[in-house]
Motif scaffolding. Structure first.
Motif, mmCIF file in Angstrom:
data_model
loop_
_atom_site.group_PDB
_atom_site.id
_atom_site.type_symbol
_atom_site.label_atom_id
_atom_site.label_comp_id
_atom_site.label_asym_id
_atom_site.label_seq_id
_atom_site.Cartn_x
_atom_site.Cartn_y
_atom_site.Cartn_z
ATOM 1 N N SER A 1 0.834 -1.206 0.000
ATOM 2 C CA SER A 1 0.000 0.000 0.000
ATOM 3 C C SER A 1 0.867 1.254 0.000
ATOM 4 O O SER A 1 0.618 2.210 -0.747
ATOM 5 N N LEU A 2 1.910 1.258 0.852
ATOM 6 C CA LEU A 2 2.798 2.414 0.924
ATOM 7 C C LEU A 2 3.542 2.619 -0.384
ATOM 8 O O LEU A 2 3.618 3.748 -0.907
ATOM 9 N N ASN A 3 4.079 1.539 -0.943
ATOM 10 C CA ASN A 3 4.823 1.661 -2.197
ATOM 11 C C ASN A 3 3.923 2.117 -3.339
ATOM 12 O O ASN A 3 4.344 2.900 -4.206
ATOM 13 N N TYR A 4 2.674 1.642 -3.333
ATOM 14 C CA TYR A 4 1.734 2.076 -4.367
ATOM 15 C C TYR A 4 1.471 3.578 -4.236
ATOM 16 O O TYR A 4 1.464 4.313 -5.231
ATOM 17 N N ALA A 5 1.268 4.044 -3.003
ATOM 18 C CA ALA A 5 1.005 5.471 -2.778
ATOM 19 C C ALA A 5 2.201 6.316 -3.226
ATOM 20 O O ALA A 5 2.032 7.365 -3.866
ATOM 21 N N LEU A 6 3.413 5.855 -2.899
ATOM 22 C CA LEU A 6 4.610 6.594 -3.296
ATOM 23 C C LEU A 6 4.759 6.614 -4.809
ATOM 24 O O LEU A 6 5.088 7.646 -5.407
ATOM 25 N N MET A 7 4.526 5.465 -5.446
ATOM 26 C CA MET A 7 4.633 5.395 -6.895
ATOM 27 C C MET A 7 3.608 6.297 -7.569
ATOM 28 O O MET A 7 3.917 7.057 -8.482
ATOM 29 N N PHE A 8 2.353 6.252 -7.075
ATOM 30 C CA PHE A 8 1.287 6.999 -7.735
ATOM 31 C C PHE A 8 1.423 8.501 -7.497
ATOM 32 O O PHE A 8 0.862 9.297 -8.246
ATOM 33 N N SER A 9 2.185 8.896 -6.483
ATOM 34 C CA SER A 9 2.420 10.326 -6.271
ATOM 35 C C SER A 9 3.170 10.930 -7.456
ATOM 36 O O SER A 9 3.146 12.154 -7.657
ATOM 37 N N GLY A 10 3.832 10.081 -8.240
ATOM 38 C CA GLY A 10 4.511 10.564 -9.434
ATOM 39 C C GLY A 10 3.587 11.268 -10.396
ATOM 40 O O GLY A 10 4.015 12.180 -11.131
ATOM 41 N N TYR A 11 2.304 10.903 -10.403
ATOM 42 C CA TYR A 11 1.341 11.535 -11.310
ATOM 43 C C TYR A 11 1.206 13.025 -10.993
ATOM 44 O O TYR A 11 1.317 13.875 -11.882
ATOM 45 N N SER A 12 0.971 13.343 -9.716
ATOM 46 C CA SER A 12 0.841 14.751 -9.313
ATOM 47 C C SER A 12 2.147 15.498 -9.517
ATOM 48 O O SER A 12 2.155 16.647 -9.991
ATOM 49 N N PHE A 13 3.264 14.854 -9.199
ATOM 50 C CA PHE A 13 4.544 15.528 -9.342
ATOM 51 C C PHE A 13 4.909 15.727 -10.818
ATOM 52 O O PHE A 13 5.633 16.663 -11.157
ATOM 53 N N GLY A 14 4.413 14.853 -11.694
ATOM 54 C CA GLY A 14 4.612 15.070 -13.126
ATOM 55 C C GLY A 14 3.882 16.308 -13.605
ATOM 56 O O GLY A 14 4.408 17.099 -14.407
ATOM 57 N N THR A 15 2.664 16.506 -13.111
ATOM 58 C CA THR A 15 1.906 17.708 -13.453
ATOM 59 C C THR A 15 2.581 18.948 -12.872
ATOM 60 O O THR A 15 2.641 19.999 -13.517
ATOM 61 N N VAL A 16 3.096 18.822 -11.644
ATOM 62 C CA VAL A 16 3.826 19.927 -11.012
ATOM 63 C C VAL A 16 5.063 20.281 -11.832
ATOM 64 O O VAL A 16 5.360 21.462 -12.073
ATOM 65 N N LEU A 17 5.791 19.265 -12.287
ATOM 66 C CA LEU A 17 6.989 19.496 -13.100
ATOM 67 C C LEU A 17 6.638 20.256 -14.377
ATOM 68 O O LEU A 17 7.345 21.194 -14.770
ATOM 69 N N GLY A 18 5.525 19.854 -15.011
ATOM 70 C CA GLY A 18 5.089 20.551 -16.213
ATOM 71 C C GLY A 18 4.795 22.018 -15.945
ATOM 72 O O GLY A 18 5.170 22.902 -16.736
ATOM 73 N N ALA A 19 4.138 22.306 -14.829
ATOM 74 C CA ALA A 19 3.823 23.693 -14.484
ATOM 75 C C ALA A 19 5.091 24.499 -14.215
ATOM 76 O O ALA A 19 5.213 25.653 -14.644
ATOM 77 N N ILE A 20 6.053 23.900 -13.502
ATOM 78 C CA ILE A 20 7.311 24.601 -13.203
ATOM 79 C C ILE A 20 8.072 24.926 -14.487
ATOM 80 O O ILE A 20 8.535 26.063 -14.697
ATOM 81 N N MET B 1 -2.010 23.857 -7.165
ATOM 82 C CA MET B 1 -3.118 22.910 -7.101
ATOM 83 C C MET B 1 -2.622 21.468 -7.080
ATOM 84 O O MET B 1 -3.068 20.649 -6.268
ATOM 85 N N ASN B 2 -1.685 21.136 -7.951
ATOM 86 C CA ASN B 2 -1.223 19.749 -8.032
ATOM 87 C C ASN B 2 -0.220 19.403 -6.946
ATOM 88 O O ASN B 2 -0.128 18.242 -6.540
ATOM 89 N N LEU B 3 0.524 20.397 -6.465
ATOM 90 C CA LEU B 3 1.440 20.132 -5.363
ATOM 91 C C LEU B 3 0.660 19.788 -4.096
ATOM 92 O O LEU B 3 0.980 18.813 -3.398
ATOM 93 N N THR B 4 -0.374 20.562 -3.789
ATOM 94 C CA THR B 4 -1.198 20.260 -2.622
ATOM 95 C C THR B 4 -1.948 18.948 -2.810
ATOM 96 O O THR B 4 -2.182 18.219 -1.840
ATOM 97 N N ALA B 5 -2.307 18.639 -4.064
ATOM 98 C CA ALA B 5 -3.001 17.377 -4.330
ATOM 99 C C ALA B 5 -2.109 16.188 -4.011
ATOM 100 O O ALA B 5 -2.539 15.221 -3.369
ATOM 101 N N GLY B 6 -0.841 16.243 -4.464
ATOM 102 C CA GLY B 6 0.075 15.130 -4.219
ATOM 103 C C GLY B 6 0.397 14.943 -2.753
ATOM 104 O O GLY B 6 0.337 13.830 -2.224
ATOM 105 N N ILE B 7 0.729 16.044 -2.075
ATOM 106 C CA ILE B 7 1.061 15.959 -0.653
ATOM 107 C C ILE B 7 -0.187 15.644 0.165
ATOM 108 O O ILE B 7 -0.173 14.816 1.076
ATOM 109 N N GLY B 8 -1.297 16.297 -0.186
ATOM 110 C CA GLY B 8 -2.544 16.108 0.553
ATOM 111 C C GLY B 8 -3.081 14.695 0.457
ATOM 112 O O GLY B 8 -3.641 14.173 1.420
#
Length: 421
Positions: free
Chosen positions: A128-147, A281-288
């Motif tokens: 469960s933890l590894n899945y959550a960490l892996m899937f956080s990449g989605y939000s961080f990918g969107t964050v990277l695009g915005a940056i 928006m996406n940074l708070t989504a990933g961390i939140g």
């Protein structure tokens, strides 16, 4: 294990960048004089990748059964990376839209395939933890695009952002040479020696996979029963309201990710400020989402989901009340990101816990599939409203309505007796 998880994380991150970058470049696309796009046309193009994802998600099972998870993931990453190059070089909006659709097919296969590999190569107590960490990449990918858009878009134009999206191609040789195949797939093809060699290399117990294979063979004929299980007297009402929640939740996620920068720009903010709202928006989504997952384990996913969508609706409504100070605007956008985008991962976990074991995968698959109706509708509806020059407030009102309906939907899902879900 960590190598496989890292590869899967970067694939999901690339997936998030690909989907999120369209919203980041949308203001520039609308300003691109050779194409002369209207808001309605831009909204339709925004939905093309989501249509493609639907096709990809539907067909991924058959492809994986034939090629295996390793090569399916490689092909999916290759497809959407190549179409990013095609989008960067597109000579017309029609060709651009076609390439977005084809890329969406690849995107639709990445999440289920990478998720399956990450879970398979994780110890049982850390899945469960590894899945959550892996899937956080989605939000961080969107964050990277915005940056990247904040620093590069005005100086170099929107095409560069899609050229950057092709960089995952550099990962392909590494995946071909070093990424292991699914042990489950190898055993299903009686490639036992390969499976044993991989288990030895990654210090995994092959007997566990053999037991899983036996269980899957025993339940292979129960697919129809699992589908019927969604519509029994006990689960019929829950299924309908969970689907409603998915549709409205996805409307929020993809509507906001596609149109937030342009809406904020038309509200008087500069391009970089508008992009920074997408970033927040996406940074708070990933961390939140990770924080909310811990809270959900204690107080129940249903409560957290209901509160999250309520916060998304309230924050969207507050954004319609005049022009608040910039710090307050960022705060409201961040709350909307947590409430809308961050809720999806918790909703997925809620569905898997709510239904009995034989129906869980089916329930999740149907929920995500039905939710695509909202995902496709979000970019189209907001684009249509903007093309009619309707007051910008109505774009936010659609998000408010979606948040309220999603909240009502999850509240109306019956509680399970003596269980916190």
């Amino acid at each position: 294990m960590y190598f496989v998880l890292s590869i899967c994380f970067f694939c999901i991150l690339a997936d998030g960048y690909d989907l999120g970058i369209y919203g980041a470049v949308l203001p520039s696309l609308l300003d691109y004089q050779p194409w002369g796009l209207t808001a309605a046309q831009a909204g339709a193009i925004g939905s093309y990748a989501l249509f493609g994802m639907l096709f990809g998600a539907v067909s991924i099972g058959a492809i994986t059964d034939f090629l295996g998870r390793k090569w399916t993931l490689i092909i999916c990453v290759t497809v959407f990376s190549l179409t990013m190059i095609a989008c960067a070089a597109a000579a017309s909006p029609e060709m651009f839209g076609l390439f977005r659709f084809i890329g969406g097919i690849g995107l639709g296969g990445v999440i289920p395939t990478a998720s399956a590999l990450a879970i398979e190569y994780s110890p049982t107590h850390r899945r469960s933890l590894n899945y959550a960490l892996m899937f956080s990449g989605y939000s961080f990918g969107t964050v990277l695009g915005a940056i990247l858009a904040i620093f590069l878009l005005e100086s170099f134009g929107w095409r560069l952002m899609f050229w950057i999206g092709a960089l995952p191609l550099l990962l392909i040789p590494v995946m071909i040479k070093f990424l292991p195949e699914s042990v489950d797939f190898l055993l299903s093809r009686n490639r036992n020696k390969e499976a044993e060699a991989i288990c030895k290399r990654y210090q995994m117990d092959i007997s566990f996979f053999r037991e899983q294979k036996e269980k899957s063979e025993q339940t292979a004929g129960k697919d129809k029963k699992s589908i019927k299980g969604l519509f029994t007297k006990e689960y019929f009402r829950a299924t309908l309201f969970i689907w409603l929640t998915y549709v409205m939740g996805f409307y929020l996620v993809y509507g906001l990710n596609t149109w937030l920068p342009q809406i904020m720009r038309e509200s008087g903010y500069s391009l970089n400020s508008s992009l920074s709202f997408l970033l927040v928006m996406n940074l708070t989504a990933g961390i939140g989402a990770m924080l909310a997952s811990f809270i959900a384990d204690r107080f129940g996913s249903k409560r957290v989901i209901g509160v999250s969508y309520t916060l998304a609706a309230i924050s969207a409504f507050c954004l319609t009340l005049g022009a608040p100070p910039i710090a307050v605007t960022y705060l409201l956008v961040g709350i909307a990101g947590f409430g809308a985008v961050g809720s999806t991962q918790i909703l997925n976990a809620f569905v898997t816990k709510y239904y009995p074991a034989q129906s869980r995968a089916t329930a999740l698959g149907f929920g995500l599939g039905i939710g695509r109706i909202g995902a496709i509708s979000g970019p189209i509806v907001v684009g249509f409203l903007l093309s009619l020059h309707v007051d910008l407030l109505w774009s936010f009102y659609t998000f408010v309505i979606a948040g309220v309906i999603a909240t009502i939907g999850i509240i109306l899902v019956p509680n399970k007796k003596d269980e916190i879900v």
